[in-house]
Scaffold this motif. Structure first.
Motif, short mmCIF file in Angstrom:
data_model
loop_
_atom_site.label_atom_id
_atom_site.label_comp_id
_atom_site.label_asym_id
_atom_site.label_seq_id
_atom_site.Cartn_x
_atom_site.Cartn_y
_atom_site.Cartn_z
N ASN A 183 0.83 -1.22 0.00
CA ASN A 183 0.00 0.00 0.00
C ASN A 183 0.86 1.26 0.00
N ASN A 184 1.91 1.23 -0.81
CA ASN A 184 2.84 2.37 -0.94
C ASN A 184 3.58 2.68 0.35
N ARG A 185 3.68 1.70 1.23
CA ARG A 185 4.43 1.87 2.46
C ARG A 185 5.53 0.83 2.52
N THR A 186 6.68 1.23 3.05
CA THR A 186 7.78 0.29 3.25
C THR A 186 7.56 -0.44 4.57
N ILE A 187 7.51 -1.77 4.52
CA ILE A 187 7.22 -2.58 5.70
C ILE A 187 8.51 -3.26 6.17
N VAL A 188 8.81 -3.13 7.45
CA VAL A 188 10.08 -3.63 8.00
C VAL A 188 9.81 -4.43 9.28
#
Length: 284
Positions: free
Chosen positions: A107-112
């Motif tokens: 969703n256009n977010r960087t997930i870490v």
């Protein structure tokens, strides 16, 4: 036949239990220093690791984020963490480490991975039921723990006193003051909470920052002063734009607008994430 039936029954129990556990984890709450952190992309479990948007964890640990193509660099104080999208390796202060889950885009977010990022910056992480708690290190000044950062500012009519209770925010803001002190200078001839429009070279006190202990006693106070610009420019030659006063040491230093903007941004972010409490507001 009984053994086969027992085996099937046990397998069903394990499937149901596993499904129930996973379902609970789809509503994970993240707490940093006791405050629940909101996110526009929900945390999720992947390979038994809690994954969160990069912004959610970096903001609340006081880390700066820089992007270079698909490479992410997080910095805070002397710690530097580098990750790459879809890569199973990361680098902490030059040392390469393996990740259980690769950073990815959703969703256009960087997930870490939450635990990896938090522990890299010296935080303690606990996961119980559907709540993940992240406890950051307390700021300590002269051997005394800082409980909160209290900011006070005045406007034309009234003023505001507010406190930030997030350890990471307090530490980062304190370091901005310490690391961005410029040349030491003499105290200005005229400075006040009030605007002095009669004397060129006068300074107005924009903000007061107190790092307080659990009893509310101030351990360090920094006052920020801005040059009053209501005079012709030729009368203001040689006067610095911004000064800070280390009150308890009674020392004055040059300061920068960039540092002030960084502090303001951190305070705005702390308010957005629930770490800021307004103590009093007399603005009318």
């Amino acid at each position: 036949m009984k053994k086969v039936f027992s085996g099937v029954f046990l397998a069903l129990i394990l499937i149901i239990t596993s499904s129930t556990t996973y379902a609970a984890d789809t509503n994970i709450k993240i707490k940093v220093d006791g405050f629940v952190i909101a996110s526009d992309v929900k945390p999720e479990i992947k390979n038994n690791r809690v994954m969160v948007p990069l912004r959610v964890i970096s903001e609340n640990l006081g880390a700066k984020v820089n992007w270079t193509n698909s490479e992410i660099t997080l910095t805070k104080s002397k710690i530097k963490v580098t990750l790459k999208l879809n890569s199973s390796t990361a680098v902490i202060n030059g040392k390469t480490v393996l990740l259980d889950v690769k950073p990815f885009i959703k969703n256009n977010r960087t997930i870490v991975p939450l635990r990896f990022i938090s522990e890299a910056f010296g935080c303690t992480v606990n996961h119980k039921n559907s709540i993940v708690t992240v406890d950051t290190e307390l700021l300590v000044i002269d051997g005394i723990k800082v409980n909160a950062l209290q900011q006070e500012y005045h406007m034309t009519m009234g003023g505001v006193v507010q406190q930030i209770n997030g350890n990471a925010y307090n530490e980062t803001i304190y370091n901005i003051f310490v690391e961005n002190k410029g040349k030491r200078v003499e105290a200005p001839a005229n400075y006040s909470w009030k605007l002095n429009l009669d004397i060129p070279g006068s300074y107005y006190k924009d903000r007061q920052y107190d790092f307080v202990d659990h009893k509310g006693n101030s351990l360090v106070r920094f006052d920020v002063y801005s040059l009053i610009r209501s005079f012709p420019s030729e009368l203001l030659t040689g006067y610095p734009e911004i000064l800070i006063h280390d009150v308890f040491k009674d020392e004055w230093y040059l300061f920068s607008d960039t540092a002030i903007q960084s502090i303001n941004q951190l305070i705005d972010t702390s308010a957005k994430n629930g770490f800021l409490t307004i103590i009093s507001n007399t603005v009318v």
